[in-house]
Write a protein that holds these residues in place. Structure first.
Motif, PDB file in Angstrom:
ATOM      1  N   ASP A 178     -28.857  45.562  21.463  1.00 16.30           N
ATOM      2  CA  ASP A 178     -27.634  46.024  20.849  1.00 16.30           C
ATOM      3  C   ASP A 178     -27.025  46.948  19.869  1.00 16.30           C
ATOM      4  OD1 ASP A 178     -29.376  44.630  18.682  1.00 16.30           O
ATOM      5  OD2 ASP A 178     -27.683  43.464  18.273  1.00 16.30           O
ATOM      6  N   GLN A 179     -28.853  47.207  19.615  1.00 16.34           N
ATOM      7  CA  GLN A 179     -28.779  48.752  18.974  1.00 16.34           C
ATOM      8  C   GLN A 179     -27.903  50.584  19.372  1.00 16.34           C
ATOM      9  OE1 GLN A 179     -32.475  49.952  17.042  1.00 16.34           O
ATOM     10  NE2 GLN A 179     -31.306  50.897  15.299  1.00 16.34           N
ATOM     11  N   PRO A 180     -27.612  50.595  18.833  1.00 19.22           N
ATOM     12  CA  PRO A 180     -26.185  51.727  18.730  1.00 19.22           C
ATOM     13  C   PRO A 180     -27.234  52.753  19.390  1.00 19.22           C
ATOM     14  CG  PRO A 180     -25.059  51.256  17.468  1.00 19.22           C
ATOM     15  CD  PRO A 180     -26.548  50.043  17.275  1.00 19.22           C
ATOM     16  N   THR A 181     -27.342  53.521  20.453  1.00 18.12           N
ATOM     17  CA  THR A 181     -27.932  54.849  20.977  1.00 18.12           C
ATOM     18  C   THR A 181     -27.343  55.632  20.942  1.00 18.12           C
ATOM     19  OG1 THR A 181     -29.943  53.416  20.868  1.00 18.12           O
ATOM     20  CG2 THR A 181     -30.045  55.705  21.726  1.00 18.12           C
ATOM     21  N   VAL A 182     -27.578  57.112  20.825  1.00 16.54           N
ATOM     22  CA  VAL A 182     -27.434  58.230  21.283  1.00 16.54           C
ATOM     23  C   VAL A 182     -28.742  60.058  21.255  1.00 16.54           C
ATOM     24  CG1 VAL A 182     -26.772  59.406  18.343  1.00 16.54           C
ATOM     25  CG2 VAL A 182     -25.082  60.264  21.183  1.00 16.54           C
ATOM     26  N   ILE A 183     -27.989  59.516  22.917  1.00 13.59           N
ATOM     27  CA  ILE A 183     -29.486  60.657  22.853  1.00 13.59           C
ATOM     28  C   ILE A 183     -29.201  62.276  23.125  1.00 13.59           C
ATOM     29  CG2 ILE A 183     -30.895  61.805  25.393  1.00 13.59           C
ATOM     30  CD1 ILE A 183     -31.812  58.604  24.096  1.00 13.59           C
ATOM     31  N   LEU A 184     -29.060  63.164  22.191  1.00 10.28           N
ATOM     32  CA  LEU A 184     -28.641  64.877  22.039  1.00 10.28           C
ATOM     33  C   LEU A 184     -29.814  65.522  22.708  1.00 10.28           C
ATOM     34  CD1 LEU A 184     -27.545  63.812  18.783  1.00 10.28           C
ATOM     35  CD2 LEU A 184     -26.813  63.914  20.194  1.00 10.28           C
ATOM     36  N   GLU A 185     -29.826  66.643  23.474  1.00 10.16           N
ATOM     37  CA  GLU A 185     -30.478  67.565  24.262  1.00 10.16           C
ATOM     38  C   GLU A 185     -30.227  69.058  23.657  1.00 10.16           C
ATOM     39  OE1 GLU A 185     -31.278  69.016  28.802  1.00 10.16           O
ATOM     40  OE2 GLU A 185     -31.584  66.272  28.424  1.00 10.16           O
ATOM     41  N   LYS A 186     -31.370  69.465  23.367  1.00  5.45           N
ATOM     42  CA  LYS A 186     -30.892  71.005  23.050  1.00  5.45           C
ATOM     43  C   LYS A 186     -32.503  71.896  24.284  1.00  5.45           C
ATOM     44  CE  LYS A 186     -30.945  74.419  19.394  1.00  5.45           C
ATOM     45  NZ  LYS A 186     -29.890  75.512  19.580  1.00  5.45           N
ATOM     46  N   ASP A 187     -31.786  73.149  25.055  1.00  4.79           N
ATOM     47  CA  ASP A 187     -32.415  73.397  25.424  1.00  4.79           C
ATOM     48  C   ASP A 187     -32.668  75.334  25.246  1.00  4.79           C
ATOM     49  OD1 ASP A 187     -33.593  74.787  27.872  1.00  4.79           O
ATOM     50  OD2 ASP A 187     -32.303  73.651  29.002  1.00  4.79           O
ATOM     51  N   PHE A 188     -34.184  75.285  24.968  1.00  6.64           N
ATOM     52  CA  PHE A 188     -34.191  76.296  24.168  1.00  6.64           C
ATOM     53  C   PHE A 188     -34.135  78.205  24.777  1.00  6.64           C
ATOM     54  CE2 PHE A 188     -35.522  74.400  20.110  1.00  6.64           C
ATOM     55  CZ  PHE A 188     -34.513  74.380  19.340  1.00  6.64           C
ATOM     56  N   GLY A 189     -33.640  77.261  26.490  1.00 10.50           N
ATOM     57  CA  GLY A 189     -34.107  78.581  27.270  1.00 10.50           C
ATOM     58  C   GLY A 189     -35.412  78.926  27.369  1.00 10.50           C
ATOM     59  N   VAL A 190     -35.755  79.778  27.662  1.00 15.53           N
ATOM     60  CA  VAL A 190     -36.885  81.018  27.993  1.00 15.53           C
ATOM     61  C   VAL A 190     -37.463  81.237  26.252  1.00 15.53           C
ATOM     62  CG1 VAL A 190     -38.042  82.913  28.763  1.00 15.53           C
ATOM     63  CG2 VAL A 190     -36.643  81.765  30.024  1.00 15.53           C
ATOM     64  N   ALA A 221     -28.695  47.654  10.224  1.00 18.57           N
ATOM     65  CA  ALA A 221     -28.890  47.268  11.280  1.00 18.57           C
ATOM     66  C   ALA A 221     -28.126  47.405  12.258  1.00 18.57           C
ATOM     67  CB  ALA A 221     -28.687  45.503  10.237  1.00 18.57           C
ATOM     68  N   ASP A 222     -26.403  47.470  11.684  1.00 15.27           N
ATOM     69  CA  ASP A 222     -25.556  48.183  12.969  1.00 15.27           C
ATOM     70  C   ASP A 222     -25.548  49.725  13.004  1.00 15.27           C
ATOM     71  OD1 ASP A 222     -24.677  48.698   9.949  1.00 15.27           O
ATOM     72  OD2 ASP A 222     -22.816  48.056  10.444  1.00 15.27           O
ATOM     73  N   SER A 223     -26.629  50.596  12.144  1.00 12.77           N
ATOM     74  CA  SER A 223     -26.590  52.068  12.717  1.00 12.77           C
ATOM     75  C   SER A 223     -26.923  52.232  13.799  1.00 12.77           C
ATOM     76  CB  SER A 223     -27.644  52.605  10.941  1.00 12.77           C
ATOM     77  OG  SER A 223     -28.939  52.401  10.850  1.00 12.77           O
ATOM     78  N   PRO A 224     -26.917  53.322  13.778  1.00  3.52           N
ATOM     79  CA  PRO A 224     -27.686  54.161  15.561  1.00  3.52           C
ATOM     80  C   PRO A 224     -28.256  54.654  15.045  1.00  3.52           C
ATOM     81  CG  PRO A 224     -25.971  55.922  13.887  1.00  3.52           C
ATOM     82  CD  PRO A 224     -25.828  54.666  13.539  1.00  3.52           C
ATOM     83  N   VAL A 225     -29.371  55.389  16.178  1.00  2.00           N
ATOM     84  CA  VAL A 225     -30.801  55.206  15.860  1.00  2.00           C
ATOM     85  C   VAL A 225     -30.270  56.681  17.230  1.00  2.00           C
ATOM     86  CG1 VAL A 225     -33.143  55.701  18.022  1.00  2.00           C
ATOM     87  CG2 VAL A 225     -32.518  53.420  16.721  1.00  2.00           C
ATOM     88  N   ALA A 226     -30.801  58.104  16.612  1.00  2.00           N
ATOM     89  CA  ALA A 226     -30.510  58.624  16.947  1.00  2.00           C
ATOM     90  C   ALA A 226     -32.355  59.892  17.578  1.00  2.00           C
ATOM     91  CB  ALA A 226     -29.975  60.165  16.316  1.00  2.00           C
ATOM     92  N   LEU A 227     -31.725  60.173  19.700  1.00  2.00           N
ATOM     93  CA  LEU A 227     -32.846  60.340  19.664  1.00  2.00           C
ATOM     94  C   LEU A 227     -33.010  62.009  20.274  1.00  2.00           C
ATOM     95  CD1 LEU A 227     -33.727  57.488  22.227  1.00  2.00           C
ATOM     96  CD2 LEU A 227     -34.730  58.173  19.632  1.00  2.00           C
ATOM     97  N   LEU A 228     -33.384  62.658  19.541  1.00  3.28           N
ATOM     98  CA  LEU A 228     -33.209  64.447  19.294  1.00  3.28           C
ATOM     99  C   LEU A 228     -34.244  64.527  20.859  1.00  3.28           C
ATOM    100  CD1 LEU A 228     -32.648  65.316  16.140  1.00  3.28           C
ATOM    101  CD2 LEU A 228     -31.145  64.060  17.794  1.00  3.28           C
ATOM    102  N   THR A 229     -33.533  65.170  21.712  1.00  4.58           N
ATOM    103  CA  THR A 229     -34.433  66.224  23.145  1.00  4.58           C
ATOM    104  C   THR A 229     -34.576  67.151  22.907  1.00  4.58           C
ATOM    105  OG1 THR A 229     -34.569  64.051  24.392  1.00  4.58           O
ATOM    106  CG2 THR A 229     -35.164  65.633  25.455  1.00  4.58           C
ATOM    107  N   ILE A 230     -35.594  68.317  22.844  1.00  2.00           N
ATOM    108  CA  ILE A 230     -35.747  69.704  22.330  1.00  2.00           C
ATOM    109  C   ILE A 230     -36.617  70.406  24.147  1.00  2.00           C
ATOM    110  CG2 ILE A 230     -36.807  71.914  22.057  1.00  2.00           C
ATOM    111  CD1 ILE A 230     -36.358  70.187  18.951  1.00  2.00           C
ATOM    112  N   LYS A 231     -35.871  71.033  24.818  1.00  2.40           N
ATOM    113  CA  LYS A 231     -36.223  71.539  26.188  1.00  2.40           C
ATOM    114  C   LYS A 231     -36.093  72.942  25.971  1.00  2.40           C
ATOM    115  CE  LYS A 231     -34.411  68.070  28.789  1.00  2.40           C
ATOM    116  NZ  LYS A 231     -33.766  67.380  30.299  1.00  2.40           N
ATOM    117  N   ALA A 232     -37.450  74.225  26.405  1.00  2.00           N
ATOM    118  CA  ALA A 232     -37.641  75.722  26.671  1.00  2.00           C
ATOM    119  C   ALA A 232     -39.082  75.650  27.552  1.00  2.00           C
ATOM    120  CB  ALA A 232     -38.616  75.215  25.109  1.00  2.00           C
TER     121      ALA A 232
END
Length: 371
Positions: A52-64, A138-149
């Protein structure tokens, strides 16, 4: 070090439901200065997510990125709920990423910047790195940061090595690989060179982008074509190198090892004959199966020629016993006492090279000796 500010957001379906229970979560992105970010915490044991935990997925693509290049970017997290969020930890998946947060305690309506720094590895790869932001409440979110390159050298190739299989008595074969231009300038040509005479190579442009790198794709693509022509060479694995270079590209030439499996069209089972102790004057008859390699050139019985220079053999004959299978019969008539060695050659009529060479060995003993 480069600074990147564009972030693409990816929301999970289950996360959207969880966020609605939380009352709201706003996330933005913004460029950051070139100062390296300091790590808040090192990677450790991951805290399990609650259902039941709020979750957000963030994605950042640095390119080449170039190998070992360092870049930074910033995520912004706004507390749009009525609860306070207190930072617990930021975990990273490898030492190549670091993160720092501007506010460790977010009151309702506050915004905190999460600065991330990433150092690319030394090898060509599509990199994906993860960071996780946890808060204590307990009611705070979890932020998952995804870095791509996409880590690319200015001149990149599609393979690290190449394997080619030849076929037929002419021992011809072909292969190819791609060369990618990850610079801002088109190449007038790509120089390719083979280390051995039996590898013929050439390069040709096959694709060109509209003047600039887009979405991590190369500016242009070249194809290096390789033709193997080694008639008269040895069977088995042969090796050579192809050197690839473009004018004005730093780092020198790229070397691609090429291995060529020269397939024998006919194989002997067994490959050698060990007759052991043979009494002088007593004929011995031995047989060997000859099996044509599947997928190679068809071989007919009347095309095969067998011969030997050994005086130990008094008779040689070959017969067709099944599809793509022959049987070679050899009759040995030893006379001289001692260790005798020799070979039987099987080749196509009119050819100078053996398809199969069957070696044999016998210890000829006196006739009255017992075996």
């Amino acid at each position: 070090m480069k600074s990147h500010g564009r972030i693409r957001f990816v929301w999970l379906g289950s996360a959207i439901v969880a966020l609605s229970l939380c009352g709201g979560l706003a996330v933005r992105s913004q460029s950051v200065s070139s100062e390296p970010a300091k790590p808040v915490s090192k990677a450790g044991a991951s805290t399990p997510l609650r259902v039941d935990q709020p979750t957000v997925i963030l994605e950042k693509d640095f390119g080449v990125l170039r190998p070992h290049e360092e870049v930074t970017g910033t995520f912004e997290l706004t507390n749009s709920t009525n609860s306070v969020w207190t930072l617990k930890q930021i975990q990273n998946s490898c030492s190549c990423t670091t993160a720092s947060i501007s506010k460790k305690r977010l009151q309702p309506g506050d915004t905190s910047k999460i600065a991330v720094a990433y150092k690319a590895g030394g090898s060509t790869q599509d990199a994906v790195k993860l960071l996780r932001v946890d808060f204590m409440e307990a009611d705070s979110p979890v932020a998952l940061l995804t870095i791509k390159a996409k880590i690319r050298k200015p001149l990149s190739v599609s393979v690290s090595d190449l394997q080619i299989r030849t076929s037929g008595e002419a021992q011809t074969g072909a292969g190819s690989f791609e060369v990618f231009n990850y610079t801002a300038t088109r190449w007038p040509s790509v120089r390719v060179k083979s280390s051995v005479e039996w590898l013929a190579v050439e390069a040709a442009r096959i694709e060109s982008a509209p003047g600039k790198l887009t979405n991590g794709e190369p500016l242009e693509v070249w194809r290096v074509s390789i033709v193997v022509a080694m008639a008269g060479g040895n069977y088995g694995r042969q090796r050579g190198d192809v050197e690839v270079e473009a004018a004005g590209v730093a780092g020198g030439a790229v070397i691609i090892p090429v291995s060529v499996d020269v397939v024998r069209p006919l194989n002997a089972v067994p490959e050698s004959l060990f007759l052991g102790s043979v009494p002088a004057g007593k004929p011995v008859r031995k047989s060997v199966r000859l099996i044509a390699t599947p997928g190679e050139m068809p071989i007919r019985l009347d095309e095969l020629q067998i011969s030997t220079e050994s005086k130990l053999i008094s008779n040689l004959e070959i017969e067709d016993v099944a599809a793509r299978t022959f049987r070679l019969h050899a009759e040995f008539a030893p006379s001289n006492i001692g260790l005798i060695e020799g070979a039987i050659s099987v080749r196509l009529r009119g050819q100078l090279r053996d398809l199969v060479t069957i070696r044999f060995q016998a210890n000829v003993i006196a006739e009255e000796s017992s075996l």
